[in-house]
Design a protein around this motif. Structure first.
Motif, short mmCIF file in Angstrom:
data_model
loop_
_atom_site.label_atom_id
_atom_site.label_comp_id
_atom_site.label_asym_id
_atom_site.label_seq_id
_atom_site.Cartn_x
_atom_site.Cartn_y
_atom_site.Cartn_z
N ALA A 1 51.26 38.34 37.99
CA ALA A 1 50.49 36.91 38.27
C ALA A 1 50.86 36.47 39.60
O ALA A 1 52.02 36.56 39.99
N ASP A 2 50.09 35.60 40.01
CA ASP A 2 50.00 34.90 41.37
C ASP A 2 50.44 36.05 42.30
O ASP A 2 51.66 35.87 43.22
N SER A 3 49.75 37.09 42.50
CA SER A 3 49.99 38.16 43.53
C SER A 3 48.74 38.74 43.81
O SER A 3 47.68 38.17 43.37
N HIS A 4 48.56 39.42 44.87
CA HIS A 4 47.04 39.88 45.16
C HIS A 4 46.57 40.69 44.10
O HIS A 4 45.08 40.81 44.06
N TRP A 5 47.29 41.22 43.14
CA TRP A 5 46.53 41.72 42.01
C TRP A 5 45.76 40.74 41.06
O TRP A 5 44.81 41.20 40.50
N TYR A 6 46.45 39.95 40.96
CA TYR A 6 45.83 38.58 40.10
C TYR A 6 46.26 37.33 40.74
O TYR A 6 47.27 36.66 40.33
N PRO A 7 45.51 36.69 41.59
CA PRO A 7 45.72 35.67 42.39
C PRO A 7 45.82 34.40 41.49
O PRO A 7 44.97 34.42 40.57
N ALA A 8 46.63 33.42 41.58
CA ALA A 8 46.88 32.01 41.36
C ALA A 8 45.32 31.32 41.51
O ALA A 8 44.72 30.55 40.53
N ASP A 9 45.06 31.45 42.72
CA ASP A 9 43.91 30.68 43.11
C ASP A 9 42.49 31.34 42.47
O ASP A 9 42.12 32.24 42.26
N VAL A 10 41.89 30.35 41.55
CA VAL A 10 40.98 30.68 40.48
C VAL A 10 39.70 31.26 41.35
O VAL A 10 38.95 32.01 40.90
N GLN A 11 39.70 30.66 42.63
CA GLN A 11 38.25 31.23 43.52
C GLN A 11 38.30 32.45 43.78
O GLN A 11 37.56 33.39 44.01
N ALA A 12 39.78 32.93 44.25
CA ALA A 12 40.06 34.15 44.86
C ALA A 12 40.06 35.14 43.85
O ALA A 12 39.31 36.32 43.85
N ARG A 13 40.61 34.93 42.59
CA ARG A 13 40.50 35.88 41.27
C ARG A 13 39.01 35.87 40.99
O ARG A 13 38.62 36.98 40.58
N ALA A 14 38.20 34.88 40.95
CA ALA A 14 36.82 34.90 40.48
C ALA A 14 35.97 35.91 41.44
O ALA A 14 35.08 36.78 41.04
N SER A 15 36.32 35.91 42.66
CA SER A 15 35.47 36.78 43.73
C SER A 15 35.89 38.01 43.31
O SER A 15 34.96 38.98 43.60
N ALA A 16 37.08 38.49 43.00
CA ALA A 16 37.62 39.67 42.71
C ALA A 16 37.03 40.37 41.27
O ALA A 16 36.34 41.26 41.47
N GLU A 17 37.16 39.32 40.41
CA GLU A 17 36.79 39.66 38.95
C GLU A 17 35.06 39.95 38.77
O GLU A 17 34.61 40.53 38.00
N LYS A 18 34.47 39.42 39.62
CA LYS A 18 32.92 39.34 39.68
C LYS A 18 32.38 41.23 40.20
O LYS A 18 31.58 41.61 39.27
N TRP A 19 33.35 41.62 40.56
CA TRP A 19 33.12 43.17 40.82
C TRP A 19 33.44 43.91 39.50
O TRP A 19 32.89 45.23 39.40
N MET A 20 34.48 43.62 38.74
CA MET A 20 34.87 44.27 37.73
C MET A 20 33.56 44.12 36.62
O MET A 20 33.13 45.42 36.21
N ASP A 21 32.90 43.06 36.51
CA ASP A 21 31.94 42.99 35.55
C ASP A 21 30.39 43.50 36.04
O ASP A 21 29.79 44.03 35.21
N TRP A 22 30.35 43.54 37.46
CA TRP A 22 29.38 44.06 38.10
C TRP A 22 29.24 45.59 37.67
O TRP A 22 28.28 46.10 37.50
#
Length: 207
Positions: A79-100
């Motif tokens: 948590a709170d690392s480049h693997w899973y950022p605390a910033d929700v926008q940064a995390r959502a920007s990454a996670e959209k590619w998971m769901d895509w």
């Protein structure tokens, strides 16, 4: 100890294995699915009524669905690392590619992969294979465009957003097919290949 159920030649299982390797987690890999069976046994169905892989058991906590497993492991251990950022926008920007990857890319890629590698030559439907490859190439062109502006799908550093497609892209580049040139996608794949965890968990036999 963390237990990961599944067969190592499954792209979805590779997600969980790769994530665990990147995070340096001790885990036990338990063969299940495909030729290993297990997934239709009462004991397994009690853990996952869907009878699918991967499945994890983490100190008594049971979880299935590959992308959810990746999110869980990253949230718990990074948590709170480049693997899973605390910033929700940064995390959502990454996670959209998971769901895509799951909602858009996985289905045409499955037709391509099964058609090329898991179908006997005399039964191969090349019209379907070529159509699936064309669809995959069209979709991956979007990824190539995104990677023109950043080195990873997750942003400036690797993260959970790279794991699902990274688990599929190994087969895309290593299958005996012709591929259109996508320099940014290829450079991303080359960066993944430099990671020991990727080589251990993802770059196993394509069967």
């Amino acid at each position: 100890m963390l237990k990961i159920w599944g067969r190592k030649n499954s792209s979805n299982v590779r997600k969980a294995l790769w994530c665990a390797e990147e995070l340096g987690l001790a885990y036990e890999s338990l063969d299940a699915g495909g030729a290993f069976g297990v997934v239709d046994t009462p004991a397994y169905r009690a853990l996952n009524p869907n009878g699918r892989i991967p499945l994890i058991e983490d100190d008594g906590f049971v979880l299935w669905e590959s992308n959810t497993i990746v999110r869980y492991l990253a949230a718990r251990h990074a948590a709170d690392s480049h693997w899973y950022p605390a910033d929700v926008q940064a995390r959502a920007s990454a996670e959209k590619w998971m769901d895509w990857t799951t909602s858009t890319f996985a289905e045409p890629f499955r037709h391509l992969f099964w058609g090329v590698l898991r179908t006997p030559a005399e039964q191969q439907d090349w019209a379907q294979i070529h159509a699936a490859k064309a669809t995959c190439a069209e979709l991956l062109a979007r990824v190539d465009q995104a990677l023109a502006d950043q080195p990873y799908l997750s942003g400036p550093e690797i993260g959970v957003g790279d794991i699902p497609l990274g688990s599929f892209i190994y087969a895309w580049f290593e299958m005996p097919i012709e591929r259109p040139a996508m320099p940014h996608l290829h450079a991303w794949y080359e960066r993944l290949k430099q990671r020991p965890a990727y080589r251990r968990a993802v770059m196993t036999a394509l069967t």
